[in-house]
Design an enzyme around this catalytic site. Sequence first.
Site, PDB file in Angstrom:
ATOM      1  N   ASN A   1     -10.072  -0.155   0.075  1.00 58.31           N
ATOM      2  CA  ASN A   1      -8.614  -0.005   0.118  1.00 58.31           C
ATOM      3  C   ASN A   1      -8.038  -0.430  -1.239  1.00 58.31           C
ATOM      4  OD1 ASN A   1      -5.878  -0.221   0.566  1.00 58.31           O
ATOM      5  ND2 ASN A   1      -6.055  -1.351   2.491  1.00 58.31           N
TER       6      ASN A   1
ATOM      7  N   HIS B   1      -4.030   7.282   4.017  1.00 55.67           N
ATOM      8  CA  HIS B   1      -4.305   5.984   3.400  1.00 55.67           C
ATOM      9  C   HIS B   1      -5.754   5.604   3.715  1.00 55.67           C
ATOM     10  CE1 HIS B   1      -3.776   2.046   1.862  1.00 55.67           C
ATOM     11  NE2 HIS B   1      -3.700   1.429   3.033  1.00 55.67           N
TER      12      HIS B   1
ATOM     13  N   CYS C   1       0.821  -1.229   0.000  1.00 55.26           N
ATOM     14  CA  CYS C   1       0.000   0.000   0.000  1.00 55.26           C
ATOM     15  C   CYS C   1       0.848   1.270   0.000  1.00 55.26           C
ATOM     16  CB  CYS C   1      -0.916   0.038   1.222  1.00 55.26           C
ATOM     17  SG  CYS C   1      -2.054  -1.334   1.304  1.00 55.26           S
TER      18      CYS C   1
HETATM   19  C1  LIG Z   1     -10.384  -6.307   9.270  1.00 50.50           C
HETATM   20  C2  LIG Z   1     -11.137  -5.545  10.333  1.00 50.50           C
HETATM   21  C3  LIG Z   1     -12.185  -4.654   9.687  1.00 50.50           C
HETATM   22  C4  LIG Z   1     -11.841  -6.519  11.255  1.00 50.50           C
HETATM   23  O1  LIG Z   1     -12.505  -5.824  12.255  1.00 50.50           O
HETATM   24  P1  LIG Z   1     -12.372  -6.273  13.763  1.00 50.50           P
HETATM   25  O2  LIG Z   1     -13.217  -5.362  14.550  1.00 50.50           O
HETATM   26  O3  LIG Z   1     -10.909  -6.319  14.080  1.00 50.50           O
HETATM   27  O4  LIG Z   1     -13.012  -7.701  13.722  1.00 50.50           O
HETATM   28  P2  LIG Z   1     -12.371  -9.106  14.107  1.00 50.50           P
HETATM   29  O5  LIG Z   1     -11.314  -9.497  13.130  1.00 50.50           O
HETATM   30  O6  LIG Z   1     -11.998  -9.071  15.551  1.00 50.50           O
HETATM   31  O7  LIG Z   1     -13.607 -10.039  13.898  1.00 50.50           O
HETATM   32  C5  LIG Z   1     -14.783  -9.894  14.687  1.00 50.50           C
HETATM   33  C6  LIG Z   1     -15.787 -10.923  14.211  1.00 50.50           C
HETATM   34  O8  LIG Z   1     -16.290 -10.541  12.901  1.00 50.50           O
HETATM   35  C7  LIG Z   1     -16.146 -11.643  12.017  1.00 50.50           C
HETATM   36  N1  LIG Z   1     -15.911 -11.124  10.671  1.00 50.50           N
HETATM   37  C8  LIG Z   1     -14.722 -10.913  10.049  1.00 50.50           C
HETATM   38  N2  LIG Z   1     -14.935 -10.416   8.811  1.00 50.50           N
HETATM   39  C9  LIG Z   1     -16.266 -10.327   8.663  1.00 50.50           C
HETATM   40  C10 LIG Z   1     -17.092  -9.886   7.611  1.00 50.50           C
HETATM   41  N3  LIG Z   1     -16.608  -9.452   6.448  1.00 50.50           N
HETATM   42  N4  LIG Z   1     -18.435  -9.919   7.803  1.00 50.50           N
HETATM   43  C11 LIG Z   1     -18.963 -10.354   8.952  1.00 50.50           C
HETATM   44  N5  LIG Z   1     -18.226 -10.780   9.987  1.00 50.50           N
HETATM   45  C12 LIG Z   1     -16.900 -10.765   9.841  1.00 50.50           C
HETATM   46  C13 LIG Z   1     -14.986 -12.431  12.554  1.00 50.50           C
HETATM   47  O9  LIG Z   1     -15.050 -13.767  12.096  1.00 50.50           O
HETATM   48  C14 LIG Z   1     -15.207 -12.325  14.044  1.00 50.50           C
HETATM   49  O10 LIG Z   1     -16.198 -13.243  14.422  1.00 50.50           O
HETATM   50  P3  LIG Z   1     -16.106 -14.028  15.814  1.00 50.50           P
HETATM   51  O11 LIG Z   1     -16.146 -12.957  16.866  1.00 50.50           O
HETATM   52  O12 LIG Z   1     -17.309 -14.889  15.772  1.00 50.50           O
HETATM   53  O13 LIG Z   1     -14.798 -14.753  15.763  1.00 50.50           O
HETATM   54  C15 LIG Z   1     -10.184  -4.665  11.181  1.00 50.50           C
HETATM   55  O14 LIG Z   1      -9.370  -5.485  12.004  1.00 50.50           O
HETATM   56  C16 LIG Z   1      -9.298  -3.824  10.341  1.00 50.50           C
HETATM   57  O15 LIG Z   1      -9.754  -2.956   9.631  1.00 50.50           O
HETATM   58  N6  LIG Z   1      -7.975  -4.015  10.425  1.00 50.50           N
HETATM   59  C17 LIG Z   1      -7.045  -3.295   9.627  1.00 50.50           C
HETATM   60  C18 LIG Z   1      -7.036  -3.903   8.289  1.00 50.50           C
HETATM   61  C19 LIG Z   1      -6.444  -3.021   7.257  1.00 50.50           C
HETATM   62  O16 LIG Z   1      -6.838  -1.906   7.099  1.00 50.50           O
HETATM   63  N7  LIG Z   1      -5.475  -3.560   6.527  1.00 50.50           N
HETATM   64  C20 LIG Z   1      -4.858  -2.906   5.488  1.00 50.50           C
HETATM   65  C21 LIG Z   1      -3.834  -1.972   5.995  1.00 50.50           C
HETATM   66  S1  LIG Z   1      -2.916  -1.458   4.647  1.00 50.50           S
END
Ligand SMILES: CC(C)(COP(=O)(O)OP(=O)(O)OC[C@H]1O[C@@H](n2cnc3c(N)ncnc32)[C@H](O)[C@@H]1OP(=O)(O)O)[C@@H](O)C(=O)NCCC(=O)NCCS
Length: 333
Positions: A290, A260, A115
Amino acid sequence: MSIVRSQILSIAANAGEEVVTNDDLAKVIDTSDEWIVKRTGIRERRYIKEGSYWSDLMMPAVEKAMEEAKTKPEDLDLIVTGTLTGDLDMPSAAGLIQARLGAMGAGAFNLQAACSGFLYGVTVADRFIRCDPRMKVLVVGGDAVSLITDKMDRSTAVLFGDGGGAAVMGGNTSGDGRGILSSRIYSSGEHGAMLYLSDDNGADIKYGYREPGEKIPHRTVQMRGNEVFKIAVHSMERASLEVMADAGLGKENIDVVIPHQANIRIIKTLASRLGVDMERVYINVDRFGNTSSGTIPLALTEARDKGMVKRGDTVLMPVFGGGLTWGVTLMRW
Ligand SMILES: CC(C)(COP(=O)(O)OP(=O)(O)OC[C@H]1O[C@@H](n2cnc3c(N)ncnc32)[C@H](O)[C@@H]1OP(=O)(O)O)[C@@H](O)C(=O)NCCC(=O)NCCS
């Protein structure tokens, strides 16, 4: 003698033609519009048409940027691309842009910083141009992330889209102070497992990213979202403060932040830590998701076109990406 600065002379962007909404994804995987909007701020993203390639996505932006900068292909000295999804490994993404543009005589290379690719490219161009302000450098950043996303993995499939942009950079010796004030790049390969591109050659097992026998689709983005979230905020905050210190500027001097566009919650947390109110922060993650190295040129182009970034404004651009990589560019537009 006046200070020599490198300057973005033009900027243009493009995104995939196919609009994919959260509801479209919810037809295929176990997710919902409500979950995606609440956790990420993303409402839709765009994919390139089936059968088209990264360079097809980038060329409209490249041509527009060249026209806006009134630069002829043969006047380019260097082409730097920052992408993970170039059409081929060899020729590089930059070599193929050179061929499609007819920019004979320029050096051309791709740098891979996920990225952060566009800002890595801007930083490299800045250093070249400050050594020789007569140089004209084309910097291209963008990714067709749909080509490397596991569409059945809901933890990544909902986050990414295809898009990017291009900038022509040159020297400013006029002494008016416009241009790049400071630009820094950073990396932490030891945290690679948090966000990486899978590969069947076994190297990901060697580095402990994947257990032997663990099946992961080839060449797809693998991410530990929670860990990435925290390190992204912290790294961009620290790097922003370093770059502002380089230029002797404080938060009150920042007119616009072009961050970003990965997740609205990351952006809001970063803005609050930096003490910058959200009215000064440009957001388009809701419409594009993204786009990896495409987020900064896409957002900067839109912010400029809408009049949010104006001549003389001080603009802070923090980015974070896989690998891990990050960087911040501070410029006077
Ligand atoms: C990916 C992201 C949105 C996930 O959000 P989060 O609040 O951390 O959620 P978690 O990963 O803890 O997952 C919570 C629950 O949602 C579920 N879940 C994950 N993706 C899901 C989706 N697309 N739809 C529904 N549920 C989802 C998980 O399985 C988990 O379920 P569980 O509690 O039963 O195990 C978040 O971590 C994030 O944005 N991280 C940064 C990622 C990023 O920007 N990367 C690029 C940087 S360049």
